[in-house]
Design a protein around this motif. Structure first.
Motif, short mmCIF file in Angstrom:
data_model
loop_
_atom_site.label_atom_id
_atom_site.label_comp_id
_atom_site.label_asym_id
_atom_site.label_seq_id
_atom_site.Cartn_x
_atom_site.Cartn_y
_atom_site.Cartn_z
N LEU A 458 0.87 -1.17 0.00
CA LEU A 458 0.00 0.00 0.00
C LEU A 458 0.92 1.22 0.00
CD1 LEU A 458 -3.19 0.58 2.02
CD2 LEU A 458 -1.42 2.32 2.09
N GLU A 459 0.77 2.08 -0.99
CA GLU A 459 1.70 3.19 -1.17
C GLU A 459 1.02 4.52 -0.90
OE1 GLU A 459 4.39 2.82 -4.64
OE2 GLU A 459 3.19 1.06 -5.14
N VAL A 460 1.71 5.36 -0.15
CA VAL A 460 1.21 6.71 0.17
C VAL A 460 2.29 7.71 -0.24
CG1 VAL A 460 0.41 8.26 1.96
CG2 VAL A 460 -0.13 5.82 2.11
N GLU A 461 1.94 8.58 -1.17
CA GLU A 461 2.88 9.62 -1.61
C GLU A 461 2.48 10.94 -0.98
OE1 GLU A 461 4.57 11.79 -5.68
OE2 GLU A 461 2.82 10.46 -5.78
N LEU A 462 3.43 11.58 -0.33
CA LEU A 462 3.21 12.89 0.27
C LEU A 462 3.80 13.95 -0.65
CD1 LEU A 462 4.13 12.08 3.99
CD2 LEU A 462 1.99 11.70 2.75
N SER A 476 2.46 20.15 2.03
CA SER A 476 1.30 20.81 1.43
C SER A 476 -0.01 20.36 2.04
CB SER A 476 1.27 20.53 -0.08
OG SER A 476 1.07 19.15 -0.32
N GLY A 477 0.04 19.28 2.86
CA GLY A 477 -1.19 18.74 3.41
C GLY A 477 -1.96 17.85 2.45
N ARG A 478 -1.38 17.60 1.26
CA ARG A 478 -2.04 16.76 0.27
C ARG A 478 -1.15 15.56 -0.05
NH1 ARG A 478 -7.00 17.96 0.39
NH2 ARG A 478 -7.21 16.79 -1.56
N GLY A 479 -1.76 14.53 -0.58
CA GLY A 479 -1.03 13.33 -0.96
C GLY A 479 -1.87 12.45 -1.85
N ARG A 480 -1.33 11.26 -2.13
CA ARG A 480 -2.05 10.27 -2.93
C ARG A 480 -1.83 8.90 -2.31
NH1 ARG A 480 -0.41 10.16 -8.93
NH2 ARG A 480 1.63 9.76 -8.00
N ILE A 481 -2.83 8.02 -2.49
CA ILE A 481 -2.73 6.66 -1.95
C ILE A 481 -3.09 5.67 -3.04
CG2 ILE A 481 -5.11 6.63 -1.09
CD1 ILE A 481 -4.11 4.94 1.26
N LYS A 482 -2.38 4.53 -3.07
CA LYS A 482 -2.66 3.46 -4.02
C LYS A 482 -2.70 2.15 -3.26
CE LYS A 482 0.46 1.65 -6.74
NZ LYS A 482 0.22 0.19 -6.44
N LEU A 483 -3.85 1.45 -3.37
CA LEU A 483 -4.01 0.19 -2.67
C LEU A 483 -3.22 -0.92 -3.37
CD1 LEU A 483 -7.82 0.35 -1.84
CD2 LEU A 483 -5.90 0.97 -0.39
N PRO A 484 -2.85 -1.99 -2.64
CA PRO A 484 -2.11 -3.09 -3.27
C PRO A 484 -2.91 -3.73 -4.40
CG PRO A 484 -2.02 -3.26 -0.88
CD PRO A 484 -3.02 -2.19 -1.19
N TRP A 489 -4.35 5.91 -8.43
CA TRP A 489 -3.93 6.75 -7.31
C TRP A 489 -5.10 7.64 -6.91
CZ3 TRP A 489 0.75 6.52 -4.78
CH2 TRP A 489 1.73 5.75 -5.38
N ILE A 490 -5.39 7.70 -5.61
CA ILE A 490 -6.53 8.46 -5.08
C ILE A 490 -5.97 9.61 -4.25
CG2 ILE A 490 -8.60 8.34 -3.67
CD1 ILE A 490 -8.69 5.34 -4.23
N ASP A 491 -6.48 10.82 -4.51
CA ASP A 491 -6.04 11.99 -3.76
C ASP A 491 -6.55 11.91 -2.32
OD1 ASP A 491 -4.80 13.01 -5.98
OD2 ASP A 491 -6.54 14.18 -6.63
N ILE A 492 -5.70 12.27 -1.36
CA ILE A 492 -6.06 12.24 0.05
C ILE A 492 -5.63 13.55 0.70
CG2 ILE A 492 -5.93 9.73 0.27
CD1 ILE A 492 -3.12 10.08 1.44
N GLU A 493 -6.17 13.79 1.87
CA GLU A 493 -5.79 14.96 2.66
C GLU A 493 -5.08 14.46 3.91
OE1 GLU A 493 -7.85 18.79 4.92
OE2 GLU A 493 -8.93 17.67 3.37
N LEU A 494 -3.95 15.07 4.24
CA LEU A 494 -3.17 14.67 5.40
C LEU A 494 -3.73 15.35 6.65
CD1 LEU A 494 0.43 14.92 3.95
CD2 LEU A 494 -1.16 13.00 3.87
N PRO A 495 -3.58 14.70 7.81
CA PRO A 495 -4.06 15.33 9.05
C PRO A 495 -3.29 16.61 9.34
CG PRO A 495 -2.75 13.38 9.53
CD PRO A 495 -2.97 13.38 8.05
#
Length: 630
Positions: A458-462, A476-484, A489-495
């Motif tokens: 499972l990959e998380v790019e910041l 930037s408070g933003r990132g992307r996640i990709k499930l195995p 790639w899905i855009d996500i928001e960091l805490p």
């Protein structure tokens, strides 16, 4: 023939005879007849020119002085000449010994058998020349025709190929339309099922809310039982004027409705339980890779994920080559490349042992996993600065191997990485890798395993951004996640975090005491640093014996050596470029980045302060203490 212009046509026709112009307009069969007639005339004329003699001949003999008559030369050819030359010979004085051969005719004269032989020869030449001329003309036209025929064949072939492609595209279009229709039907069915599920969820939520409202009404009725209507109205008015009827002590209404109120004290930066941060739950049970450039927020985000793992009951082992216990309170920290290598060897042995126990257990996979959970064997390994492992970690030598026979495996880190990435999930030994990039050259230099990475991690790019004022990278408070196993790639928001988490202890009393005592120390430090340090040691660092008034107990051995070197040389400040060629530990020198981390360790332990990006100033109490010792 096709002409480029009228002038071209005029010039071409001026070079041709009228006969050839007429011949060029004839059809092919008539051209063949004309060529045949010309060849017949040529052959016939040549045959006529070949036979017979074209002139009269006089045969004669010569009488030798021996009175012998000779009529032939040495090659047995008869003596002869034409009448013209005979008469000329006579005028010049013919010898008396020359006589005509009566055997060859009257007075030796033989008449010509083919007097028109030159004309027949000319006729043969003319016939052959005319036939060749006409053949040449036909050959030129045939050559032109061949060019057009070749073009026509290529045109027909291109048309056939286009027709075949058109038929193939038509077939592919039908298949594509069928696939789209099938996908649309599946999406429609899935959407219908989703709508049904959402309806069920809304219905259940509504039922819960109705039940809660009914329970609230029942509680209110029980609380106001026996009151008159006026008393009930006064009680309701009193509740509305209060901050809240259920606040206790120093609580406020804003603090009660704040989602972060669930977290105490120093945990106020914890992740709020909202929908946009639910992606963190996926990182708990999957082998995870967190990567991004400098300043993207990898360390802070990783520690929030670790906190979620701790709350879920996982045992945490942090493998940080340059970490300190101060920043990893509540988890097991392994620092130093040699120590990390020993743990990696234990990890692979433990993995093999668990699989062997699983094969002998007779349990299903689900039962075995639940057994591990119940036994408290859920282990999460945090691999900090994973980018540098391959260049610094060497496979440890087994105890039963001789030194001179030992050859470390150069792919030790890659072998461990593949084991942790693919075999860890079933045995609840989940790794979390922190690196600067996702390429296999960066990740343990395991080339050729990109497909395995995509399927297992499972990959998380910041994503970092550049501060327009300082031009430095920051989160930037933003990132992307990709499930195995998924390519999307899905855009996500960091805490949103106020500070980096360094305490992972779940015991709230210990955390609360630590916070209160830290405040005491901070207030006291401004007047008496040594007293404050002693208070910190005595009051809440009870798990370690207090050192002999040494403020450097949390430093790594290398940082201790650096501090001693700076004190021994009497420095009040230190520059990386100046220290690098002079400072070494057991013959080992350090790079600029390593010295920068050691400098930062001194700063974090309040032993120095940064003057600029490469220079620190040593605290006064350190130099004073050294002077006192001297």
């Amino acid at each position: 023939m096709n002409y480029l212009s009228d002038k071209h046509k005029t010039l071409s026709e001026s070079q041709q005879s009228g006969f050839m112009l007429w011949f060029g307009r004839l059809p092919m069969d008539k051209k063949a007849v004309a060529i045949g007639l010309s060849l017949t005339v040529g052959i016939s004329s040549a045959a006529m020119a070949w036979k017979g003699e074209s002139s009269d001949r006089i045969y004669f003999c010569v009488r030798t002085p021996q009175k012998k008559l000779v009529c032939q030369d040495q090659n047995n050819r008869p003596f002869r000449m034409t009448p013209h030359y005979w008469e000329q010979w006579k005028l010049e004085g013919m010898p008396s010994q020359v006589v005509r051969d009566p055997a060859m005719g009257v007075n030796g004269l033989v008449k010509a058998t083919n007097p028109y032989k030159p004309f027949w020869a000319f006729g043969g030449f003319l016939g052959f020349a005319l036939a060749g001329w006409m053949l040449r003309h036909c050959q030129s036209e045939e050559k032109q025709r061949a060019v057009f025929e070749d073009i026509a064949q290529k045109r027909d072939a291109a048309k056939a190929e286009m027709a075949a492609r058109s038929e193939l595209l038509e077939s592919y279009r039908d298949v594509a339309i069928a696939e789209v229709q099938l996908q649309a039907d599946l999406d429609l069915i899935a959407n219908d099922r989703t709508v049904d599920i959402q309806k069920a969820e809304i219905y259940a939520h509504t039922e819960i809310e109705v039940t809660q409202m009914e329970a609230t009404d029942a509680i209110f009725e029980a609380q106001t039982a026996g009151m008159t209507e006026q008393q009930k109205a006064d009680y309701i008015k009193q509740l509305r004027e209060m901050k809240t009827p259920y606040l206790q002590g120093s609580q406020t209404l804003a603090g009660t409705i704040d989602p972060n109120d669930k977290v105490t004290g120093a945990d106020s930066q914890a992740i709020a339980p909202t929908e946009k941060y639910r992606w963190i739950n996926n990182t708990i049970g999957y082998p995870t890779l967190i990567f991004g450039g400098m300043g993207a927020g990898k360390s802070w985000t990783t520690r929030e994920i670790i906190w979620k793992k701790v709350q879920a009951g996982w045992n945490i082992v942090a493998l940080d080559p340059h970490g300190t216990q101060v920043e990893w309170r509540g988890v097991r920290l392994i620092t130093g490349y040699k120590e990390i290598a020993l743990f990696m060897q234990w990890y692979m042995n433990e993995m093999r042992q668990r699989y062997e126990d699983y094969r002998k257990s007779g349990l299903t996979e689900e039962q075995w996993t639940e057994n591990l959970r119940a036994s408290g064997k859920m282990l999460s390994v945090i691999c900090e600065e994973f980018t540098t492992w391959t260049d610094n970690i060497v496979e440890p030598m087994p105890d039963d191997c001789e030194d001179e026979k030992w050859k470390p495996d150069p792919d030790f880190v890659g072998r461990w990485f593949r084991c942790a990435m693919t075999e860890s999930r079933k045995q609840l030994m989940i790794p979390l890798f922190v690196a600067h990039d996702r390429t296999m050259e960066i990740l343990a230099k395991a080339k050729g395993l990109s497909k395995l990475r995509d399927a297992a991690l499972l990959e998380v790019e910041l994503i970092a951004t550049i501060d327009p004022i300082t031009t430095e990278a920051k989160a930037s408070g933003r990132g992307r996640i990709k499930l195995p196993g998924h390519g999307q790639w899905i855009d996500i928001e960091l805490p949103k975090l106020d500070q980096k988490r360094i305490d992972f202890r779940l015991d709230e009393s210990v955390r609360s005491d630590a916070q209160n005592n830290t405040k005491k120390v901070d207030s006291k430090l401004s007047t008496d640093h040594e007293t404050a340090e002693r208070i910190w040691q005595l009051e809440f660092n009870l798990d370690k014996p207090p050192p002999e008034s040494s403020p450097t107990q949390s430093l790594t051995p290398i940082a201790q050596s650096l501090l001693q070197y700076l004190q021994r040389t009497g420095r009040t400040s230190a520059v990386i470029q100046e220290i690098q060629p002079n400072f070494k530990v057991k013959g080992q020198r350090f790079s600029s980045e390593e010295l920068k981390r050691l400098f930062n360790e001194l700063v974090e332990n309040s032993l120095a302060v940064w003057l600029d990006a490469n220079t620190i100033e040593i605290s006064d109490f350190q130099t004073d203490g050294q002077n006192g010792q001297n």
